[in-house]
Design an enzyme around this catalytic site. Structure first.
Site, short mmCIF file in Angstrom:
data_model
loop_
_atom_site.label_atom_id
_atom_site.label_comp_id
_atom_site.label_asym_id
_atom_site.label_seq_id
_atom_site.Cartn_x
_atom_site.Cartn_y
_atom_site.Cartn_z
N ASP A 93 -12.28 35.34 68.78
CA ASP A 93 -11.05 34.96 69.49
C ASP A 93 -10.15 34.03 68.68
OD1 ASP A 93 -11.38 36.55 71.72
OD2 ASP A 93 -12.72 35.11 72.67
N ASP A 151 -11.68 43.13 74.39
CA ASP A 151 -10.70 42.05 74.23
C ASP A 151 -10.25 41.89 72.77
OD1 ASP A 151 -12.76 41.88 76.16
OD2 ASP A 151 -12.23 39.84 76.70
N1 GLY Z 1 -11.60 37.33 76.64
C1 GLY Z 1 -12.38 36.93 77.76
C2 GLY Z 1 -11.70 37.20 79.05
O1 GLY Z 1 -10.76 37.97 79.12
O2 GLY Z 1 -12.12 36.61 80.03
#
Ligand code: GLY
Length: 371
Positions: A93, A151
């Site tokens: 992330d 994600d």
């Molecule tokens: N990337 C983690 C979520 O969307 O909660």
């Protein structure tokens, strides 16, 4: 009619954030409690959502030119530096955290230190690529070496940018390879997506699907749908590869077909009808992706994507937005993950605000792409 609503809503955003920004300059918020933002910067600086507050400040600066937002964004970016010191805390992330903070800072103002931050984190993301499985590893910790999550489609724009910036195609090769693997294994033929795929980290190949933050295996977690929808159109924008746009459209068609009549997004499109669990963040993210698809398709096709995007935003503005300037968050009714017992349900989440503001920023005609 829509122009009027867009202008009115943008004015509400500006009025509210003019009050909210000065009192939250020293924070990196995740949620708000009793109307006040919390602060992740002291004890949880590696948390994946910590780029959204400064990112939203850059959206506001780009749209208004007001230094209040620039200064707040830069303070947030500097607070994130502590996360760069903790190697074990860095995960895939880094795209969410640094592409819309340092990346935007550098692209808008040419700041040299911001460029260093963005390139370091692009290298971190590229370093998570598994050559055998052709995917980017999501999280840290023993046993998750083979995990990839949908994600990540939102993290790889950092790599496309890094290739252009360094004139070194390796970053793009990794991003495209990850996108191709994701297209193959996460996206179902009907346009729904799987949240987590576990690969064989030594030999490559899919071992299994996991339900992740959705209702369960085989379900359709709406925020995962939204990450995929927006992520694939972004990959198209960065590469011009038609299959990414086609995939984004397939996911979009599924999303549009599954949104309820009231246009308020549920947390999972394939879960029991009761309890009713909304996730406003999914709606805000999907709206941003739909608006970008509308920008990419011929004139006669635009309404297919733009109309549901605006309907969702309007429905959420009416039912889920808090315009009280004494309270910090805008979009309420986010949900962290599906829990039939109510955990993590219906709270304000900072990226709900971020994507709601980004969607309105786009509808106002701003074209500077943040991703
Ligand atoms: N990337 C983690 C979520 O969307 O909660």
């Amino acid at each position: 009619m829509e122009e009027l609503w867009i202008d009115k809503t943008w004015n509400k955003i500006e009025h509210k954030l003019r009050q909210v920004a000065p009192r939250n300059q020293e924070k990196l918020p995740y949620t708000s409690v009793d109307g006040q933002f919390d602060d992740q910067s002291k004890n949880n600086v590696s948390w994946w959502t910590n780029g959204f507050w400064p990112g939203m400040m850059w959206l506001m600066y780009t749209a208004t030119g007001d230094d209040l937002y620039k200064d707040t964004a830069i303070k947030g970016e500097e607070r994130l530096d502590k996360a760069l010191q903790n190697y074990d805390g860095l995960h895939h992330d880094v795209g969410f955290m640094w592409h819309i903070t340092s990346g935007v800072h550098y692209r808008l103002l040419g700041d040299k230190q911001a460029k260093v931050r963005a390139l370091y984190t692009a290298n971190t993301l590229a370093g998570r690529y598994n050559l055998k499985g052709q995917f980017i590893r999501a999280w840290n910790g023993n046993g998750t070496e083979g995990w990839a999550i949908i994600d990540c489609m939102m993290n790889i724009p950092l790599l496309y940018w890094a290739s252009r910036e360094t004139k070194d195609e390796r970053f793009r090769f990794i991003a495209e390879s990850h996108a191709d693997t994701t297209m193959e294994n996460h996206v179902r033929p009907d346009g729904s997506v799987k949240h987590i795929i576990v690969y064989d980290a030594i030999n490559g190949g899919v071992l299994k699907e996991k339900g992740g933050q959705g209702y369960g295996v085989g379900s359709s977690w709406s925020r995962g749908q939204a990450w995929a929808l927006y992520g694939f159109v972004l990959s198209y924008i960065h590469t011009q590869k038609e299959e990414y746009l086609e995939t984004a459209k397939r996911i979009a068609h599924y999303f549009i077909a599954n949104i309820s009549e009231d246009y308020l997004p549920k947390c999972d499109f394939r879960s029991p009808q009761e309890p009713v669990i909304y996730d406003s963040t999914a709606g805000a993210i999907a709206a941003c992706g739909l608006i970008e698809i509308a920008r990419m398709v011929p004139e006669y096709e635009k309404h297919v994507y733009l109309t549901p995007a605006v309907r969702m935003l309007k429905a959420m503005e009416e039912k889920f937005c808090n315009w009280d300037e004494a309270e910090d968050s805008i979009l309420q009714m986010g949900t962290e993950k599906y829990h039939s017992d109510g955990g993590g349900r219906h709270i304000p989440i900072i990226y709900g605000d971020y994507f709601f503001v980004e969607a309105l920023y786009k509808l106002k005609g701003n074209e500077q792409l943040f991703w």
